[in-house]
Motif scaffolding. Structure first.
Motif, PDB file in Angstrom:
ATOM      1  N   UNK A  59       1.254  -1.375   0.021  1.00 15.90           N
ATOM      2  CA  UNK A  59      -0.306  -0.028   0.358  1.00 15.90           C
ATOM      3  C   UNK A  59       0.773   1.048   0.426  1.00 15.90           C
ATOM      4  N   UNK A  60       1.650   1.135   0.294  1.00 18.17           N
ATOM      5  CA  UNK A  60       3.488   2.643   0.270  1.00 18.17           C
ATOM      6  C   UNK A  60       3.314   3.060  -1.243  1.00 18.17           C
ATOM      7  N   UNK A  61       2.638   4.691  -1.350  1.00 19.38           N
ATOM      8  CA  UNK A  61       3.094   4.814  -1.952  1.00 19.38           C
ATOM      9  C   UNK A  61       4.017   6.092  -2.127  1.00 19.38           C
ATOM     10  N   UNK A  62       5.329   6.761  -3.187  1.00 20.04           N
ATOM     11  CA  UNK A  62       6.226   7.266  -2.717  1.00 20.04           C
ATOM     12  C   UNK A  62       6.485   8.585  -3.723  1.00 20.04           C
ATOM     13  N   UNK A  63       6.185   9.942  -2.855  1.00 23.07           N
ATOM     14  CA  UNK A  63       6.895  10.915  -4.149  1.00 23.07           C
ATOM     15  C   UNK A  63       8.160  11.659  -3.827  1.00 23.07           C
ATOM     16  N   UNK A  64       9.219  11.357  -4.620  1.00 18.50           N
ATOM     17  CA  UNK A  64      10.321  11.638  -4.187  1.00 18.50           C
ATOM     18  C   UNK A  64      11.431  13.065  -5.216  1.00 18.50           C
ATOM     19  N   UNK A  65      12.095  13.970  -4.403  1.00 18.54           N
ATOM     20  CA  UNK A  65      12.559  14.799  -5.554  1.00 18.54           C
ATOM     21  C   UNK A  65      13.990  15.206  -4.727  1.00 18.54           C
ATOM     22  N   UNK A  66      15.538  15.568  -5.842  1.00 21.36           N
ATOM     23  CA  UNK A  66      16.164  15.624  -6.167  1.00 21.36           C
ATOM     24  C   UNK A  66      16.576  16.615  -5.835  1.00 21.36           C
ATOM     25  N   UNK A  67      16.995  18.051  -4.246  1.00 17.42           N
ATOM     26  CA  UNK A  67      17.522  19.326  -4.391  1.00 17.42           C
ATOM     27  C   UNK A  67      17.750  19.466  -5.659  1.00 17.42           C
TER      28      UNK A  67
END
Ligand SMILES: Cc1cc2nc3c(=O)[nH]c(=O)nc-3n(C[C@H](O)[C@H](O)[C@H](O)COP(=O)(O)O)c2cc1C
Length: 203
Positions: A59-67
């Motif tokens: 059920x996990x969802x991830x939003x990611x971003x690099x600096x």
């Protein structure tokens, strides 16, 4: 590269011998300036991907971003003011969310948050093996983040996380946070306070 002069050393007084990766992990607020790569993020996501979950619902969802990216800035804007105060130097940020219902969309997935925790446990251990430090945060405006990243109603934003290499300079932090960062001894409740070979015992 990690500046060894800045390296903060922590003492982890374990009651029993545990794996060195678990023992050495801690949550810094100052990170080395060395950036994380997209590849690093995918390795961390892959470690999480293989976590167990109830009914294998994942059920996990991830939003990611690099600096430096738009996504990073949008995640930053959702953080609580306290966290914005120290997280600026982190080379990567992500948001962890859960799908709150089961496949058929009716029944609540009561274990979704548990499973996100397992996912993050894998991520944290994988990161530690790569010299990457992880600082998880409950201090995020959940509703704002949910809207900002277009999550439907049956999803719930749970946490944000900062990633970066160990070895940051504590002097970049505010005075009170510097003190916390430099504290050498880590503390935990003794096992007897949370594990019972029999009935639950009140604190
Ligand atoms: C779910 C979760 C939420 C947390 N929220 C915050 C937060 O909003 N801000 C912060 O500075 N630290 C936060 N922390 C970090 C904890 O304070 C930290 O993990 C705890 O003090 C133990 O320290 P250690 O990770 O160095 O062993 C959070 C940790 C977890 C796991």
């Amino acid at each position: 590269m990690a500046d060894t002069l800045n390296e903060v050393r922590k003492i982890t007084p374990t009651e029993y011998d545990i794996h060195p990766l678990i023992k050495s992990r801690w949550s810094p607020r100052a990170f080395d300036s060395k950036p994380l790569s997209e590849e690093d993020i995918h390795i961390l996501l892959e470690a999480g991907r293989w976590a167990p979950s109830s009914n294998n619902l994942q059920p996990w969802r991830i939003i990611w971003g690099l600096k430096g990216s738009d996504t990073y800035n949008r995640i930053f804007d959702c953080l609580a003011e306290f966290n914005q105060g120290w997280v600026e130097g982190a080379p990567a940020l992500w948001i962890g969310a859960i799908k709150t219902d089961m496949k058929e969309g009716k029944k609540e997935n009561f274990h979704a948050l548990h499973d996100l925790g397992l996912f993050m446990g894998n991520v944290v251990n994988q990161a530690e093996s790569m010299g990457i430090a992880v600082h998880q945060m409950a201090g995020i405006d959940f509703e704002k983040a949910k809207k900002e990243f277009g999550f439907p109603d049956n999803y719930h934003v749970a946490t944000a996380t900062a990633f970066g290499y160990y070895g940051g300079n504590p002097e970049t932090l505010s005075e009170d946070l510097q003190e916390e960062e430099l504290q050498t001894k880590r503390e935990r409740k003794p096992q007897a306070e949370f594990a019972f070979n029999g009935n639950f015992k009140k604190d």
